[in-house]
Design a protein around this motif. Structure first.
Motif, PDB file in Angstrom:
ATOM      1  N   LEU A  12     -10.384  -1.215   2.603  1.00  0.00           N
ATOM      2  CA  LEU A  12      -9.639  -1.053   1.352  1.00  0.00           C
ATOM      3  C   LEU A  12      -8.462  -2.015   1.300  1.00  0.00           C
ATOM      4  N   ALA A  13      -7.749  -2.163   2.410  1.00  0.00           N
ATOM      5  CA  ALA A  13      -6.578  -3.039   2.445  1.00  0.00           C
ATOM      6  C   ALA A  13      -6.938  -4.479   2.103  1.00  0.00           C
ATOM      7  N   LEU A  14      -8.121  -4.919   2.522  1.00  0.00           N
ATOM      8  CA  LEU A  14      -8.544  -6.291   2.245  1.00  0.00           C
ATOM      9  C   LEU A  14      -8.793  -6.539   0.768  1.00  0.00           C
ATOM     10  N   GLY A  15      -9.122  -5.460   0.019  1.00  0.00           N
ATOM     11  CA  GLY A  15      -9.422  -5.625  -1.400  1.00  0.00           C
ATOM     12  C   GLY A  15      -8.237  -5.407  -2.316  1.00  0.00           C
ATOM     13  N   LEU A  16      -7.087  -5.049  -1.762  1.00  0.00           N
ATOM     14  CA  LEU A  16      -5.908  -4.761  -2.578  1.00  0.00           C
ATOM     15  C   LEU A  16      -4.994  -5.974  -2.712  1.00  0.00           C
ATOM     16  N   ASP A  17      -4.281  -6.026  -3.842  1.00  0.00           N
ATOM     17  CA  ASP A  17      -3.270  -7.052  -4.034  1.00  0.00           C
ATOM     18  C   ASP A  17      -1.878  -6.559  -3.643  1.00  0.00           C
ATOM     19  N   CYS A  18      -1.808  -5.334  -3.124  1.00  0.00           N
ATOM     20  CA  CYS A  18      -0.535  -4.768  -2.679  1.00  0.00           C
ATOM     21  C   CYS A  18      -0.723  -4.198  -1.276  1.00  0.00           C
ATOM     22  N   PRO A  19       0.346  -3.999  -0.525  1.00  0.00           N
ATOM     23  CA  PRO A  19       0.203  -3.445   0.825  1.00  0.00           C
ATOM     24  C   PRO A  19      -0.219  -1.981   0.796  1.00  0.00           C
ATOM     25  N   LEU A  20      -0.844  -1.539   1.910  1.00  0.00           N
ATOM     26  CA  LEU A  20      -1.391  -0.188   2.022  1.00  0.00           C
ATOM     27  C   LEU A  20      -0.737   0.544   3.181  1.00  0.00           C
ATOM     28  N   ALA A  21      -0.407   1.815   2.954  1.00  0.00           N
ATOM     29  CA  ALA A  21       0.187   2.649   4.004  1.00  0.00           C
ATOM     30  C   ALA A  21      -0.469   4.020   3.987  1.00  0.00           C
ATOM     31  N   LEU A  22      -0.321   4.727   5.093  1.00  0.00           N
ATOM     32  CA  LEU A  22      -0.870   6.074   5.250  1.00  0.00           C
ATOM     33  C   LEU A  22       0.285   7.021   5.571  1.00  0.00           C
ATOM     34  N   ALA A  23       0.304   8.193   4.900  1.00  0.00           N
ATOM     35  CA  ALA A  23       1.359   9.181   5.126  1.00  0.00           C
ATOM     36  C   ALA A  23       0.747  10.556   5.322  1.00  0.00           C
ATOM     37  N   GLY A  24       1.549  11.468   5.846  1.00  0.00           N
ATOM     38  CA  GLY A  24       1.076  12.823   6.108  1.00  0.00           C
ATOM     39  C   GLY A  24       0.721  12.987   7.577  1.00  0.00           C
TER      40      GLY A  24
END
Length: 315
Positions: free
Chosen positions: A264-276
């Motif tokens: 998913l991160a490779l297909g995004l134009d914004c950075p990705l994070a995980l929470a919880g």
């Protein structure tokens, strides 16, 4: 909450209460054999002992038992719970022993008031307590130490006769108030972050509270609904152009989640994070990947998100 003229230390001592193992079993629903196993085999709780060797548990021990039970209910193995509890405790601001007992006693009193209002299905009474708690503590304390522990207790007991109605009442009340706060927090904010749930995991209130805790005076958080498809998030982010996408879950991760997130991160134009709490479980697995872990504790999540947006948080 302390009587006029009483010192914090004396108030803490009055509030300190120790429970025998049978009473802890009654309060939590965990049988004594299991409580002893959690202590001996895993070191998850450390009750004090009388001169004759009998175990005595503090209020903090009782809360730990409830936290352990909540993790197990979510599918986390007992052997992994200790690590999660340690991370959660480490994320909290250290307090002096006396002050810690004082504030813990105050939070316990507030939780009792919340329980009483919920038990009576008294919305006006609950609204009054809700407002008083918010006027006394910051938002992360209100949810982490007062409101959500009561919500979690009712969630675990909602199959009991009468408890289901109480849980629905309290859950609906909190969802409405948190949504309102999220909407107000977004007014006039420039920097925008999208918070989305991992598909099929979590409850709406936990997601909304995470959005509230992640936000700040500089960052507005928009929360997507529970039915949001993971594979369509690239499309959503392309339309909304957020500064970052944060995924949230409090459940044990699927075996292939790391691969899904990296893809998913490779297909995004914004950075990705995980929470919880899923982020706590996957922290080591995601080291060196494009996905950042924000943790699960309110103040820590917010601080890490700001660092992440500024480019100062390692992934």
């Amino acid at each position: 909450m302390t009587e006029p003229g009483a010192s914090p230390a004396s108030g803490a001592l009055k509030r300190e209460e120790l429970f025998p193992i049978r009473e802890v079993s009654r309060l939590t629903g965990v049988n004594p054999v299991t409580l002893r196993a959690w202590e001996r085999r895993y070191g998850l709780i450390q009750p004090t002992r009388t001169d004759s060797g009998h175990r005595l548990y503090s209020l903090a021990d009782v809360e730990s038992v409830r936290s352990i039970l909540a993790w197990i209910e979510r599918g986390v193995s007992v052997s992994k719970v200790g690590k999660l509890l340690a991370r959660s405790n480490a994320a909290k601001t250290p307090l002096t022993p006396v002050y810690q007992e004082v504030v813990a006693g105050e939070w316990s009193e507030w939780r009792t008031q919340v329980r009483n209002a919920v038990s009576a299905l008294d919305e006006s009474g609950l609204e009054r307590v809700y407002g008083q708690v918010f006027s006394s503590y910051p938002v992360h304390v209100v949810f982490a130490d007062v409101l959500m522990p009561v919500w979690q207790e009712l969630l675990l007991r909602q199959d009991e006769f009468g408890r289901g109605s109480e849980w629905v009442f309290f859950d609906s009340f909190l969802r409405a108030r948190v949504l309102q706060r999220l909407q107000l927090a977004r007014c006039g904010q420039q920097e925008r972050v999208i918070l989305a749930p991992l598909p099929g995991q979590g409850r709406e209130l936990e997601l909304l509270v995470a959005g509230l805790l992640l936000g700040s005076s500089e960052v507005a958080v928009s929360v997507l609904g529970l039915g949001q498809p993971l594979e369509e998030l690239t499309l959503v982010c392309g339309k909304l152009q957020p500064q970052a996408l944060v995924l949230f879950s409090n459940h044990p991760p699927a075996d292939d989640l790391g691969r899904q997130l990296s893809r998913l991160a490779l297909g995004l134009d914004c950075p990705l994070a995980l929470a919880g709490e899923t982020a706590d479980l996957m922290g080591e697995d995601l080291d060196g990947t494009p996905v950042a872990c924000l943790g699960s504790e309110g103040r820590l999540m917010q601080r890490r998100l700001r660092q992440f947006l500024a480019g100062h948080l390692d992934t």
